[in-house]
Design a protein around this motif. Sequence first.
Motif, short mmCIF file in Angstrom:
data_model
loop_
_atom_site.label_atom_id
_atom_site.label_comp_id
_atom_site.label_asym_id
_atom_site.label_seq_id
_atom_site.Cartn_x
_atom_site.Cartn_y
_atom_site.Cartn_z
N LYS A 1 0.14 -11.79 -5.32
CA LYS A 1 -0.32 -12.02 -3.94
C LYS A 1 0.87 -11.85 -2.98
O LYS A 1 0.75 -11.20 -1.94
N ARG A 2 1.99 -12.40 -3.36
CA ARG A 2 3.20 -12.35 -2.50
C ARG A 2 3.60 -10.90 -2.21
O ARG A 2 3.95 -10.54 -1.08
N SER A 3 3.53 -10.04 -3.27
CA SER A 3 3.90 -8.63 -3.06
C SER A 3 2.93 -7.98 -2.08
O SER A 3 3.35 -7.23 -1.18
N ALA A 4 1.64 -8.24 -2.26
CA ALA A 4 0.64 -7.62 -1.38
C ALA A 4 0.90 -8.03 0.08
O ALA A 4 0.83 -7.22 1.00
N GLY B 1 2.45 -5.79 3.30
CA GLY B 1 1.54 -5.71 4.45
C GLY B 1 0.33 -4.83 4.16
O GLY B 1 -0.10 -4.02 4.99
N LEU B 2 -0.22 -5.00 2.93
CA LEU B 2 -1.33 -4.12 2.52
C LEU B 2 -2.61 -4.49 3.27
O LEU B 2 -2.99 -5.66 3.32
N SER B 3 -3.26 -3.48 3.83
CA SER B 3 -4.56 -3.70 4.47
C SER B 3 -5.30 -2.37 4.46
O SER B 3 -4.68 -1.31 4.26
N GLU B 4 -6.60 -2.44 4.68
CA GLU B 4 -7.43 -1.24 4.58
C GLU B 4 -6.87 -0.12 5.45
O GLU B 4 -6.45 -0.34 6.58
N GLN C 1 9.64 0.83 -0.94
CA GLN C 1 9.53 -0.63 -1.16
C GLN C 1 8.42 -0.82 -2.18
O GLN C 1 7.32 -0.30 -1.99
N ILE C 2 8.71 -1.49 -3.29
CA ILE C 2 7.75 -1.54 -4.40
C ILE C 2 7.25 -2.94 -4.67
O ILE C 2 7.95 -3.92 -4.39
N SER C 3 6.03 -3.05 -5.19
CA SER C 3 5.40 -4.36 -5.42
C SER C 3 6.05 -5.10 -6.58
O SER C 3 5.94 -6.32 -6.69
#
Lengths: 69, 69, 69, 69, 69, 69
Positions: free
Chosen positions: F41-44, F48-51, B2-4
């Motif tokens: 922002k929507r892609s991030a 579900g990007l998080s540390e 799944q890509i950004s």
Amino acid sequence: MQISARNVLSGRVKSVTYGVVSAEVVVELSGGEEIVSVITKRSAEELGLSEGKEVLVVVKATSVMIALE
Amino acid sequence: MQISARNVLSGRVKSVTYGVVSAEVVVELSGGEEIVSVITKRSAEELGLSEGKEVLVVVKATSVMIALE
Amino acid sequence: MQISARNVLSGRVKSVTYGVVSAEVVVELSGGEEIVSVITKRSAEELGLSEGKEVLVVVKATSVMIALE
Amino acid sequence: MQISARNVLSGRVKSVTYGVVSAEVVVELSGGEEIVSVITKRSAEELGLSEGKEVLVVVKATSVMIALE
Amino acid sequence: MQISARNVLSGRVKSVTYGVVSAEVVVELSGGEEIVSVITKRSAEELGLSEGKEVLVVVKATSVMIALE
Amino acid sequence: MQISARNVLSGRVKSVTYGVVSAEVVVELSGGEEIVSVITKRSAEELGLSEGKEVLVVVKATSVMIALE
């Protein structure tokens, strides 16, 4: 203007989201697909982008990747 | 994967032209439009691109410009 | 065509070098600086680029970096 | 640093507009033209960009398009 | 030169493949990963790139995508 | 998805900074280097990007420059 970018597709603006520097523009192509663009806020304002406006989506060939499902 | 990249469109290869380093790939989108991509020759070979093959066209939103006719 | 790319500069073609897929185009800007562009060979042919031709150089703001000497 | 990007042009910062993630930088080239760049806010801060500062504008040749009026 | 591109990684050239306009350069990063770059043939020659040469790989943050396996 | 982009590197998210339109993501590669990406922002959010999250960093070869110290 005739431009070297090989991809010039017509469509209609679905939405514009403004940030401080950038703006995200969603365009529905005449073929039905959706394309998302991020341009500067200033450009979006100068082009007078708003929902329903007829626009062209322009992409240089070297920016296009190919993938297999 | 799944890509950004916000633009992932399905289509079918119409032609592949090989250079020494690069390859030009023309894809017909399911909506009927044509998209031209330039990728490395090695990638085109590794993806086994040839006429009629079903592919995805992937473009980052920041690579997409908007224009008015 | 009015385009969202914020950098549209006028100049004159100095040289065109053709590869199989790409073409390298050197343009002298009206301010005297030289800009080098790599576009597809097909685009260079369709635009009829040759030495002395008046052209516009178009660059999206997100493609421009800033550096300190 | 000597860089492969073929376009390295000198100029002076005219303005810097900060967003949350990005920053828009307008540079006047020594030839008199204006170039607009969008870089990350962090980069603009780390380079200490402010009006009047002498900078270099750096653009990869594959990011440059050619057009006819 | 201090550049706004946020990604400047050191490595060593593994191979250079020359086309007519472009050149493909494979670099092994100090962390062991391989990075592939396509620059103009002229740049590769001017930088004197050859196997074993220590180089920097430079990528603007807006050119970097994120994906999930 | 198998993609034509020649640079697909694994790593782990170190931080995500959200703007209105964009998001800045810092990733630590398995080799120890840090890569900075700017995506929408929507892609991030959709990824579900998080540390700490394991991700892939994807870069097209034509976006990669080479430099000498």
